[in-house]
Scaffold this motif. Sequence first.
Motif, mmCIF file in Angstrom:
data_model
loop_
_atom_site.group_PDB
_atom_site.id
_atom_site.type_symbol
_atom_site.label_atom_id
_atom_site.label_comp_id
_atom_site.label_asym_id
_atom_site.label_seq_id
_atom_site.Cartn_x
_atom_site.Cartn_y
_atom_site.Cartn_z
ATOM 1 N N PHE A 42 0.758 -1.313 -0.052
ATOM 2 C CA PHE A 42 0.024 0.088 0.013
ATOM 3 C C PHE A 42 0.945 1.273 -0.051
ATOM 4 C CE2 PHE A 42 -2.240 -3.328 1.996
ATOM 5 C CZ PHE A 42 -3.718 -3.107 1.487
ATOM 6 N N ILE A 43 0.697 2.053 -0.856
ATOM 7 C CA ILE A 43 1.290 3.459 -0.840
ATOM 8 C C ILE A 43 0.139 4.553 -0.799
ATOM 9 C CG2 ILE A 43 3.037 4.869 -2.400
ATOM 10 C CD1 ILE A 43 3.933 2.416 -3.929
ATOM 11 N N HIS A 44 0.391 5.271 0.217
ATOM 12 C CA HIS A 44 -0.436 6.589 0.493
ATOM 13 C C HIS A 44 -0.111 7.798 -0.177
ATOM 14 C CE1 HIS A 44 2.344 9.081 3.145
ATOM 15 N NE2 HIS A 44 2.811 7.750 3.381
ATOM 16 N N GLY A 45 -1.046 8.663 0.048
ATOM 17 C CA GLY A 45 -1.112 9.931 -0.800
ATOM 18 C C GLY A 45 -0.690 11.228 0.242
ATOM 19 N N PHE A 46 -0.588 12.204 -0.156
ATOM 20 C CA PHE A 46 -0.246 13.498 0.504
ATOM 21 C C PHE A 46 -1.593 14.270 0.826
ATOM 22 C CE2 PHE A 46 0.090 18.231 0.540
ATOM 23 C CZ PHE A 46 1.212 18.604 1.081
ATOM 24 N N GLY A 104 9.087 -10.959 -2.586
ATOM 25 C CA GLY A 104 9.288 -11.483 -3.834
ATOM 26 C C GLY A 104 8.325 -10.709 -4.926
ATOM 27 N N ASP A 105 7.114 -11.658 -5.185
ATOM 28 C CA ASP A 105 6.134 -10.816 -5.844
ATOM 29 C C ASP A 105 5.161 -10.133 -5.310
ATOM 30 O OD1 ASP A 105 7.190 -12.675 -8.288
ATOM 31 O OD2 ASP A 105 5.414 -14.094 -8.065
ATOM 32 N N TYR A 106 4.984 -8.993 -5.691
ATOM 33 C CA TYR A 106 4.168 -8.127 -4.889
ATOM 34 C C TYR A 106 3.166 -7.130 -5.932
ATOM 35 C CZ TYR A 106 6.997 -3.993 -6.027
ATOM 36 O OH TYR A 106 7.737 -2.897 -6.761
ATOM 37 N N HIS A 107 2.197 -6.719 -5.367
ATOM 38 C CA HIS A 107 1.095 -5.866 -5.989
ATOM 39 C C HIS A 107 1.115 -4.498 -5.301
ATOM 40 C CE1 HIS A 107 -0.640 -9.509 -7.916
ATOM 41 N NE2 HIS A 107 -0.234 -10.012 -7.094
ATOM 42 N N ILE A 108 0.898 -3.479 -5.948
ATOM 43 C CA ILE A 108 0.927 -2.410 -5.399
ATOM 44 C C ILE A 108 -0.781 -1.617 -5.676
ATOM 45 C CG2 ILE A 108 1.347 0.408 -5.736
ATOM 46 C CD1 ILE A 108 4.106 -0.311 -6.873
ATOM 47 N N ASP A 112 -3.031 9.125 -4.972
ATOM 48 C CA ASP A 112 -2.406 10.335 -4.788
ATOM 49 C C ASP A 112 -0.944 10.410 -5.164
ATOM 50 O OD1 ASP A 112 -3.287 13.565 -4.244
ATOM 51 O OD2 ASP A 112 -1.707 12.864 -2.731
ATOM 52 N N TYR A 113 -0.223 11.077 -4.093
ATOM 53 C CA TYR A 113 1.364 11.016 -4.253
ATOM 54 C C TYR A 113 1.846 9.737 -4.478
ATOM 55 C CZ TYR A 113 5.914 12.390 -1.876
ATOM 56 O OH TYR A 113 7.259 12.373 -1.762
ATOM 57 N N GLY A 114 1.238 8.757 -3.891
ATOM 58 C CA GLY A 114 1.872 7.393 -4.093
ATOM 59 C C GLY A 114 1.461 6.848 -5.497
ATOM 60 N N ASP A 115 0.605 7.347 -6.288
ATOM 61 C CA ASP A 115 0.396 7.089 -7.312
ATOM 62 C C ASP A 115 1.885 7.383 -8.206
ATOM 63 O OD1 ASP A 115 -2.097 6.382 -7.262
ATOM 64 O OD2 ASP A 115 -2.893 7.919 -8.137
ATOM 65 N N SER A 141 1.211 -6.157 -10.490
ATOM 66 C CA SER A 141 0.248 -5.390 -10.805
ATOM 67 C C SER A 141 0.162 -4.083 -10.102
ATOM 68 C CB SER A 141 -1.226 -6.079 -10.297
ATOM 69 O OG SER A 141 -1.644 -6.032 -9.068
ATOM 70 N N VAL A 142 -0.619 -3.041 -10.719
ATOM 71 C CA VAL A 142 -0.810 -1.807 -9.844
ATOM 72 C C VAL A 142 -2.068 -1.285 -9.862
ATOM 73 C CG1 VAL A 142 -0.020 0.644 -9.751
ATOM 74 C CG2 VAL A 142 1.811 -0.958 -10.724
ATOM 75 N N CYS A 143 -2.681 -0.896 -8.946
ATOM 76 C CA CYS A 143 -4.286 -0.471 -8.801
ATOM 77 C C CYS A 143 -4.117 1.241 -8.314
ATOM 78 C CB CYS A 143 -4.839 -1.069 -8.006
ATOM 79 S SG CYS A 143 -6.626 -0.358 -7.778
ATOM 80 N N PHE A 144 -4.155 2.270 -9.291
ATOM 81 C CA PHE A 144 -4.171 3.380 -8.776
ATOM 82 C C PHE A 144 -5.550 3.996 -8.361
ATOM 83 C CE2 PHE A 144 -1.312 3.033 -12.522
ATOM 84 C CZ PHE A 144 -0.210 3.573 -12.208
ATOM 85 N N LEU A 145 -5.456 4.737 -7.285
ATOM 86 C CA LEU A 145 -6.671 5.388 -6.870
ATOM 87 C C LEU A 145 -6.260 6.998 -7.263
ATOM 88 C CD1 LEU A 145 -7.885 4.053 -3.214
ATOM 89 C CD2 LEU A 145 -8.255 3.219 -5.638
ATOM 90 N N ASN A 146 -7.170 7.723 -7.040
ATOM 91 C CA ASN A 146 -7.240 9.389 -7.513
ATOM 92 C C ASN A 146 -5.888 9.847 -7.186
ATOM 93 O OD1 ASN A 146 -10.173 8.791 -7.116
ATOM 94 N ND2 ASN A 146 -10.280 11.040 -7.931
ATOM 95 N N GLY A 147 -5.275 10.345 -8.338
ATOM 96 C CA GLY A 147 -4.005 11.175 -8.193
ATOM 97 C C GLY A 147 -3.448 11.842 -9.245
#
Length: 304
Positions: A42-46, A104-108, A112-115, A141-147
């Motif tokens: 998980f990568i958070h935003g600003f 090893g294998d990972y998904h994101i 926001d900033y994290g995008d 894989s990558v899943c983006f939310l608003n950013g």
Amino acid sequence: MTELSLARYKELAQYSQLCGHKIAYWQSYAPALAKKKDTILFIHGFPSASWDWHYQWKYLAREYSLLCSDMLGFGLSAKPQKYRYSLIEQADIYEALLLEKGIGDYHILAHDYGDSVAQELLYRQSLRAKTGEQTHAQLRSVCFLNGGIFAACHRPLLTQRLLKSRLGPLLVKFLSKGSLTKSFAKIFGQQSQAKKSHVDIIWELIRYNDGHLAMPAILRYIDERSDWGGRWVEAMINASVPLYFINGIQDPISGRHMLDHYIDVIPNAHTALLDVGHYPQLEAPEEVLSLYQGFLSSLATQGE
């Protein structure tokens, strides 16, 4: 919806020295009896922190191994003053964390900033594939939310533009929970306004270790998006891993206009829209969870 308290968030935090900085992180392993699956990062935003993901984390932890951190300058992590913050360094720190934890294998799942950090990690993987460089962690894989996925479509608030300006170091001293509440009122959906308890926690995380004073320096990421956006978008267009964009269309910063551009630019774009604002994971937590679980399930089916 059960809310994660700030006290519990702090209690669960672990810390590591990564790229010379003390970084707070959280890790959860899938139940021992469950089928072994990849890790979700998980990568958070600003300007918030990984606390934003607490609802999705609670349920995804039943099936997946999970990892997140508060980025440098955010939440419970180090917040150096008079520092040249960079999205590139944030990606360095995530790569160091993945290496330290033997992922090893990972998904994101990013917001926001994290995008932008996710885009940099995607770009690096595509570059390594071209050069034949080997790395233990493989992005699946990558899943983006608003950013601000596309710099030209990003519409920052006036407050952000002022804090990024030369006046930023002065103006940030007057930043308050009231001003944060007003900003959130503009970017959350009409029927999904921010809860007072959420604003209280996010404000405490911003103020932790005087983190609000670092905000003008962090906001240079807006310029970085223009600097590096070309290579990031190219990496997305040519991505060898599945991409997904969940968009809150009421968001004035990166809402419907960002989604429309994404569909125009990204081949065979896989998207979903929600009638909320800039923080779908807080405004429509159940819907985001369901959509993301569906995305992950489709990947598993494709891999069979």
